[in-house]
Enzyme design. Structure first.
Site, PDB file in Angstrom:
ATOM      1  N   ASP A 278       0.865  -1.174   0.000  1.00  0.00           N
ATOM      2  CA  ASP A 278       0.000   0.000   0.000  1.00  0.00           C
ATOM      3  C   ASP A 278       0.908   1.233   0.000  1.00  0.00           C
ATOM      4  O   ASP A 278       2.070   1.157   0.428  1.00  0.00           O
ATOM      5  CB  ASP A 278      -0.886  -0.023   1.253  1.00  0.00           C
TER       6      ASP A 278
ATOM      7  N   ARG B  50      -7.383  12.866   6.843  1.00  0.00           N
ATOM      8  CA  ARG B  50      -7.176  11.474   6.450  1.00  0.00           C
ATOM      9  C   ARG B  50      -8.454  10.652   6.651  1.00  0.00           C
ATOM     10  O   ARG B  50      -8.828   9.843   5.796  1.00  0.00           O
ATOM     11  CB  ARG B  50      -6.020  10.886   7.275  1.00  0.00           C
TER      12      ARG B  50
ATOM     13  N   SER C 169      -2.461   0.767  -4.864  1.00  0.00           N
ATOM     14  CA  SER C 169      -2.928   1.916  -4.083  1.00  0.00           C
ATOM     15  C   SER C 169      -4.220   2.508  -4.612  1.00  0.00           C
ATOM     16  O   SER C 169      -4.512   2.456  -5.818  1.00  0.00           O
ATOM     17  CB  SER C 169      -1.838   3.001  -4.091  1.00  0.00           C
TER      18      SER C 169
END
Length: 229
Positions: A14, A45, A121
């Site tokens: 990731d 986030r 990702s």
């Protein structure tokens, strides 16, 4: 539990939170954001991730750059910050997030051993290209795989399947590394051998035994040991 990963043909990582520090953008603008910059960064986030999940459920894909901007707008409004220049600066810096310090050496070690390496990702192609170049790790990665190609975000199984298809390797022969507990659960559920890079000592997700990682480490500087260094 085994003490090493077994029968691995590729190591897939990731990007955000695993290879790249997602707090780096806000940290560099801490003076402008204020003393609560770390909380600001955490909310940014959190909303970024929530919007990927919501858009996946709604079937309304927008790439990660768009999602990141929407999440930043929500966060700035929540903190009553109305500064277009700061917004532009934060977004610009998100293209150049710092890699965690152990990342280049870890990837160099894998390449020296002849291990295939990749990123899988949610990031857009543009974002990933920029971050990888900034970190100077382009030559240490065989593939940089973006969900842009299938317009679906992790943790939908189709994303992990796409990673397998791009590499030509079955799930059970891939070591997947993520710092995100939800991503760990998704990859484990799909059948990959999963290493949770639990940088901040988080609690595991409560999603059943089948969705737990194969190993848990605190930093990627320990990862090569799991391959039998």
């Amino acid at each position: 539990m085994a003490d090493q990963l077994k029968n691995i043909d590729a190591c897939v990582f990731d990007a955000y939170g695993t290879l790249f520090d997602v707090a780096a953008s806000a940290r560099r603008c801490a003076q402008d954001i204020g003393e609560r910059w770390l909380d600001f960064s955490a909310m940014w986030r959190k909303k970024q991730l929530e919007y990927t999940w919501l858009r996946s459920l709604m079937g309304d894909f927008k790439d990660f750059w768009h999602v990141t901007g929407d999440a930043l707008d929500f966060t700035m409004e929540t903190y009553n910050i109305h500064d277009p220049v700061l917004r532009s600066r934060l977004m610009e810096l998100y293209l150049k997030l710092d890699a965690y310090p152990e990342v280049p050496k870890m990837l160099e070690n894998l390449k020296a051993r002849g291990v295939k390496t990749a990123i899988l990702s949610n990031g857009s192609r543009t974002m990933l290209t920029s971050a990888v170049r900034k970190a100077g790790i382009e030559k240490l990665l065989d593939h940089v795989i973006s969900v842009d190609d299938i317009q679906m975000f992790k943790i939908h199984p189709s994303v992990y399947q796409y990673g397998c298809d791009c590499l030509g390797i079955p799930a059970d022969r891939i070591a997947f590394q993520s710092a995100n507990a939800w991503d760990v659960a998704g990859a484990a559920s799909f059948g990959m051998q999963v290493v949770w890079v639990n940088r901040f000592g988080q609690k595991p997700e409560k999603l059943g035994e089948a969705n737990k990682p194969t190993f848990e480490i605190r930093s990627l500087d320990r990862f090569s040991q799991l391959l039998g260094e």
